[in-house]
Design a protein around this motif. Structure first.
Motif, PDB file in Angstrom:
ATOM      1  N   HIS A  21       0.861  -1.187   0.000  1.00 22.12           N
ATOM      2  CA  HIS A  21       0.000   0.000   0.000  1.00 22.12           C
ATOM      3  C   HIS A  21       0.894   1.233   0.000  1.00 22.12           C
ATOM      4  N   PRO A  22       1.107   1.814  -1.177  1.00 19.67           N
ATOM      5  CA  PRO A  22       1.994   2.979  -1.287  1.00 19.67           C
ATOM      6  C   PRO A  22       1.467   4.179  -0.490  1.00 19.67           C
ATOM      7  N   ILE A  23       2.388   5.000  -0.061  1.00 24.65           N
ATOM      8  CA  ILE A  23       2.031   6.241   0.629  1.00 24.65           C
ATOM      9  C   ILE A  23       2.781   7.401  -0.024  1.00 24.65           C
ATOM     10  N   TYR A  24       2.306   8.601   0.280  1.00 28.17           N
ATOM     11  CA  TYR A  24       2.957   9.816  -0.201  1.00 28.17           C
ATOM     12  C   TYR A  24       3.261  10.665   1.025  1.00 28.17           C
ATOM     13  N   LEU A  25       4.556  10.863   1.291  1.00 29.26           N
ATOM     14  CA  LEU A  25       4.979  11.661   2.446  1.00 29.26           C
ATOM     15  C   LEU A  25       6.240  12.435   2.078  1.00 29.26           C
ATOM     16  N   ASP A  26       6.383  13.592   2.669  1.00 31.01           N
ATOM     17  CA  ASP A  26       7.575  14.419   2.457  1.00 31.01           C
ATOM     18  C   ASP A  26       7.815  14.703   0.976  1.00 31.01           C
ATOM     19  N   GLN A  28       7.215  12.816  -1.584  1.00 32.23           N
ATOM     20  CA  GLN A  28       7.657  11.678  -2.391  1.00 32.23           C
ATOM     21  C   GLN A  28       6.730  10.482  -2.216  1.00 32.23           C
ATOM     22  N   ASP A  29       6.716   9.646  -3.251  1.00 30.26           N
ATOM     23  CA  ASP A  29       5.984   8.384  -3.183  1.00 30.26           C
ATOM     24  C   ASP A  29       6.879   7.318  -2.572  1.00 30.26           C
ATOM     25  N   TRP A  30       6.275   6.468  -1.751  1.00 29.05           N
ATOM     26  CA  TRP A  30       6.982   5.364  -1.092  1.00 29.05           C
ATOM     27  C   TRP A  30       6.173   4.104  -1.343  1.00 29.05           C
ATOM     28  N   SER A  31       6.829   3.019  -1.710  1.00 17.60           N
ATOM     29  CA  SER A  31       6.132   1.774  -2.050  1.00 17.60           C
ATOM     30  C   SER A  31       5.375   1.172  -0.872  1.00 17.60           C
ATOM     31  N   THR A  32       5.941   1.318   0.322  1.00 16.31           N
ATOM     32  CA  THR A  32       5.313   0.777   1.531  1.00 16.31           C
ATOM     33  C   THR A  32       5.667   1.678   2.714  1.00 16.31           C
ATOM     34  N   VAL A  33       4.969   1.473   3.808  1.00 19.73           N
ATOM     35  CA  VAL A  33       5.317   2.151   5.054  1.00 19.73           C
ATOM     36  C   VAL A  33       6.745   1.781   5.458  1.00 19.73           C
ATOM     37  N   GLU A  34       7.125   0.528   5.246  1.00 13.99           N
ATOM     38  CA  GLU A  34       8.464   0.074   5.622  1.00 13.99           C
ATOM     39  C   GLU A  34       9.549   0.852   4.888  1.00 13.99           C
ATOM     40  N   HIS A  35       9.348   1.089   3.596  1.00 15.62           N
ATOM     41  CA  HIS A  35      10.311   1.875   2.820  1.00 15.62           C
ATOM     42  C   HIS A  35      10.506   3.257   3.466  1.00 15.62           C
ATOM     43  N   TYR A  36       9.384   3.920   3.759  1.00 20.10           N
ATOM     44  CA  TYR A  36       9.466   5.260   4.344  1.00 20.10           C
ATOM     45  C   TYR A  36      10.147   5.219   5.717  1.00 20.10           C
ATOM     46  N   ALA A  89       3.382   7.639   9.069  1.00 17.61           N
ATOM     47  CA  ALA A  89       3.308   6.796   7.883  1.00 17.61           C
ATOM     48  C   ALA A  89       2.087   5.881   7.913  1.00 17.61           C
ATOM     49  N   VAL A  90       1.810   5.284   9.066  1.00 20.17           N
ATOM     50  CA  VAL A  90       0.655   4.388   9.200  1.00 20.17           C
ATOM     51  C   VAL A  90      -0.640   5.173   9.005  1.00 20.17           C
ATOM     52  N   LEU A  91      -0.732   6.348   9.597  1.00 17.31           N
ATOM     53  CA  LEU A  91      -1.928   7.181   9.410  1.00 17.31           C
ATOM     54  C   LEU A  91      -2.123   7.494   7.935  1.00 17.31           C
ATOM     55  N   GLN A  92      -1.072   7.897   7.266  1.00 21.86           N
ATOM     56  CA  GLN A  92      -1.159   8.216   5.840  1.00 21.86           C
ATOM     57  C   GLN A  92      -1.674   7.016   5.047  1.00 21.86           C
ATOM     58  N   LYS A  93      -1.152   5.853   5.346  1.00 19.19           N
ATOM     59  CA  LYS A  93      -1.558   4.624   4.648  1.00 19.19           C
ATOM     60  C   LYS A  93      -3.063   4.387   4.766  1.00 19.19           C
ATOM     61  N   PHE A  94      -3.589   4.540   5.976  1.00 21.41           N
ATOM     62  CA  PHE A  94      -5.003   4.251   6.186  1.00 21.41           C
ATOM     63  C   PHE A  94      -5.921   5.396   5.766  1.00 21.41           C
ATOM     64  N   ILE A 137      -0.188   1.935  17.725  1.00 23.67           N
ATOM     65  CA  ILE A 137      -0.328   2.969  16.687  1.00 23.67           C
ATOM     66  C   ILE A 137      -1.564   2.685  15.839  1.00 23.67           C
ATOM     67  N   LEU A 138      -1.765   1.437  15.447  1.00 20.86           N
ATOM     68  CA  LEU A 138      -2.945   1.091  14.649  1.00 20.86           C
ATOM     69  C   LEU A 138      -4.238   1.406  15.402  1.00 20.86           C
ATOM     70  N   MET A 139      -4.278   1.110  16.685  1.00 20.60           N
ATOM     71  CA  MET A 139      -5.477   1.410  17.479  1.00 20.60           C
ATOM     72  C   MET A 139      -5.674   2.916  17.601  1.00 20.60           C
ATOM     73  N   SER A 140      -4.594   3.668  17.730  1.00 20.50           N
ATOM     74  CA  SER A 140      -4.663   5.126  17.793  1.00 20.50           C
ATOM     75  C   SER A 140      -5.146   5.715  16.464  1.00 20.50           C
ATOM     76  N   VAL A 141      -4.628   5.194  15.364  1.00 24.52           N
ATOM     77  CA  VAL A 141      -5.047   5.645  14.033  1.00 24.52           C
ATOM     78  C   VAL A 141      -6.522   5.307  13.819  1.00 24.52           C
ATOM     79  N   ARG A 142      -6.929   4.127  14.224  1.00 20.42           N
ATOM     80  CA  ARG A 142      -8.342   3.726  14.118  1.00 20.42           C
ATOM     81  C   ARG A 142      -9.229   4.719  14.871  1.00 20.42           C
TER      82      ARG A 142
END
Length: 153
Positions: A21-26, A28-36, A89-94, A137-142
């Motif tokens: 699940h790609p994200i866009y932060l800073d 730039q595009d990132w292929s995954t949260v892990e990449h970022y 990054a996780v927030l951006q993804k969701f 973090i996931l519970m906080s983002v939720r």
């Protein structure tokens, strides 16, 4: 019922930072949260050139391996800021991917646990005594997305 996740191809695999699940932060595009996440270890360091190498890594596994290279110096404040970097990054993804946002929201108020056998910071570790920071973090983002959606009604 506690929700456990770990592998991308298992139930709730979309919660993994390795999920496609790609994200866009800073800017730039990132292929995954892990990449970022892995790239952010080197911002402002003598190894800053690794950021672009990690960003274009073919897989999140390669990005993780590059970021975990103990011979490379990371930011001095990395241990203090890594939870904020991960949450951003996780927030951006969701926020971007509504299909997996629906999966996250469908967990209701259940506890979410990264069932990593080796990671006692982000996951629960093999003996389930880890800090489970990614689950938190996931519970906080939720919770944040739920509040946002309630205010939109």
């Amino acid at each position: 019922m506690t929700i456990y996740f770990y592998k991308v191809d298992a139930p709730y695999g979309c919660f993994s930072n390795f999920s496609p699940h790609p994200i866009y932060l800073d800017g730039q595009d990132w292929s995954t949260v892990e990449h970022y996440y892995q790239s952010q270890k080197f911002v402002g360091t003598e190894n800053q050139d690794l950021i672009s190498v990690i960003r274009v890594a073919k897989t999140p596994e390669i990005a993780a391996s590059l970021g975990r290279d103990r011979t490379k110096k990371t930011r001095l404040n990395w241990e203090q800021i890594k939870p904020q970097i991960m949450r951003q990054a996780v927030l951006q993804k969701f926020l971007i991917h509504l299909d997996i946002q629906a999966v996250l929201l469908a967990t209701g108020d259940e506890i979410i646990v990264e069932d990593s056998p080796k990671d006692y910071f982000w996951g629960c570790g093999s003996d389930k005594t880890g800090q489970n920071q990614l689950g938190k973090i996931l519970m906080s983002v939720r919770h944040e997305i739920k509040l946002h959606n309630q205010h939109q009604k």
